[in-house]
Enzyme design. Sequence first.
Site, short mmCIF file in Angstrom:
data_model
loop_
_atom_site.label_atom_id
_atom_site.label_comp_id
_atom_site.label_asym_id
_atom_site.label_seq_id
_atom_site.Cartn_x
_atom_site.Cartn_y
_atom_site.Cartn_z
CG ASP A 44 -2.07 0.92 1.16
OD1 ASP A 44 -2.00 1.91 0.43
OD2 ASP A 44 -3.08 0.65 1.83
CG ASP A 45 0.15 4.93 -0.01
OD1 ASP A 45 -0.72 4.63 -0.85
OD2 ASP A 45 -0.03 5.84 0.83
CB CYS A 81 -5.96 3.57 -1.69
SG CYS A 81 -4.37 3.90 -0.89
CG ASP A 314 -2.39 0.90 -3.25
OD1 ASP A 314 -1.18 1.15 -3.10
OD2 ASP A 314 -3.26 1.22 -2.41
CG ASN A 315 -1.25 4.40 -4.52
OD1 ASN A 315 -2.39 4.08 -4.18
ND2 ASN A 315 -0.34 4.83 -3.65
#
Length: 505
Positions: A44-45, A81, A314-315
Site C-alpha cells: 500500500d503506497d 488507493c 496499488d500506487n
Amino acid sequence: MFTLRIARRALTASLVAVAASTLCVSAASAENDNRPNVVLILADDLDALTTPVWQAMPHTATLIRDRGVEFTHGFAPLPICCGGRSSILTGRYGHNTGVLTNAGPAGGLQAFRAKGNETRTFVKALHDSGYRTGMAGVYLNGLERSPGHIPPGWDDWNAGIDNSLYTGYNYTLNENGISVKYGGAPKDYQTDVVAEKSRRFITDSAASGQPFFWYAAATAPHSPLPPAPRHIAESQPTTAPRSPNFQEADVSDKPSWLVHTADARAAAIEATNDADYTARLGSLKALDEMVAGIVATLADTGELDNTYLIFTSDNGYSLGAHRLDQKMAPYEESIRVPLVIAGPGIANRCSAAMALSIDLAPTILDWAGIGAPDRMDGRSLTPVLRGDASAWRTDFLAEYGGAGYTGRDGIAQEQVLTAGTPLADVLDIPSWIAVRNQRYLYVRWYERERPLEDRKYELYDLEVDPYQLTNLIDTSAGRSAHTDIVTGLDRRLSELRTCAGTACH
C-alpha cells in the site's frame, strides 16, 4: 501432495465443466482441475523510485523477484488507493469503473458498486469457474460505511471495516460476516494477522483439492502504520532520500494548485517526511516476513510449483518529490510501482515492458484458462512473461478525478486524521488525465473542474528530464517549439480518455 491434489480435484470436475460452458475454461481444466493457484500480495503506497524496495524486502527479492520477472516499468495508471484497487480487481481504467478517487460521486466503494463492478471482478470469475477465493486486509475505501458487506465471489472474507486498520492496531475485521475486534497487543499487529490468515487459507485450500486465489492486502507501508514491535528497536531514524526533485525549489512551471499550496506542502514535508520514511522502512520488514511465510506455506503444502506469485503496490508515493508527500499526481513517483511475478514456466529476467495494474486481471484469468472479457482494458502479460514483448503497448492513459485542491474526497478519506494534521495532508488535488509513452509525459489538468479552454498543460521529456523539473510548454516559446509533439500526444490522449476494452490495447 500435488498428485493427491489432482485426485481430489477430479471430484469437482462436473462443477468446473458447467463453468467451462460459460467462462471458456479449457477442456484439460474441466477434466481434473489442476489449474494453477494465484497469490496476489499488494503493498500500500509503495513506490518504485525513491524507496529501496528490494534492500528493504530481501525475502521478497529472493523468493519472487529472483525466481521470476521484474517489470522495471510497472505503473499504476490511477495512483490512489480505491481507484487503483478497483482497476486491479476489474482490469479496467478508472473512467470505466467510475472510481477515480476514494470517495464522493466519482470514488469509493459506493461508486464501485453502483457501476456494477462487483459482479465483474476477476475474483468472481475465478470463483464461478471452481477456484477457492480469499482475502485479508484492505478492500476498498468506503467499506467502513457498509461493514457487513461481502462482495460476490469471495469464499474467505477478512476485510478491514474501519480506518484504524491503517494504524496497525485496534481495528475490526469482517471475518465472513462476523465483526472481530483486534486490540493493541503485539499479536494484533495488522500485517502479522494478514500473514497468519494467509498461511491458514493456503493450508486449508491445499487440503480442499480446489485451485485457489489468495489476496494478501496489508496496509504496509501506508502511513501511519508503525513497524511491528519486534522491529522497532532496529528502525532507527532515517533521512529520506533527496532526489533532484525533492522539495523542488521552483514550481512556477507547475499548475496553479501546486503553486498555491507549495509552501504548506513543503512545511508538511519538512515536519513529517523523515519520520514517515523511517516508519515505512520499518513496516516493510513485517511485510517481507509475510511474503516469506506465504512462500514457505506453499512449499510445505506442495503447492509452490503450481502457484503464481504477484507482488506489487496499488500506487506509488511522492516522499517529497515536487513538494508532495502523498500520491495522486501524474509524476513518476506516484505512478511507478514495483511489480514482480513468479510461477510455473516463468524464467528469471527483467522486462522494460510497460506493465499496468489493469493487466493483472486478464493475466490471472489467462492462467486460469478463462478468456478475459472484451470489456477489460488491460492485456494479459503472458507473452511478456515468456519474453515476447514485440507487440506490446508503447503508451498508456493515466488519470485522477479528485474534488480539487480544496476538497476532501481524495486523500483525506484514507488518512487517520488527528489534531495538528498538516494542511497539505487533507488537501486533495484537481483532476487530470495524461498520456505516458516511452519518452514523454503529457498532462491536462482540471479535467473535471474547468472548460477545455481553461485547462493547464504539462510536457516532460523523460529521456533528458527524468525528474520532471522542466515543463516544456509552460511558456509561449516552449509551446511553439513543441507544437508537433503536443499535437500528436493530445490526439492520443483524446483516443485513450474514453477508450474501453480492446480499444485501450
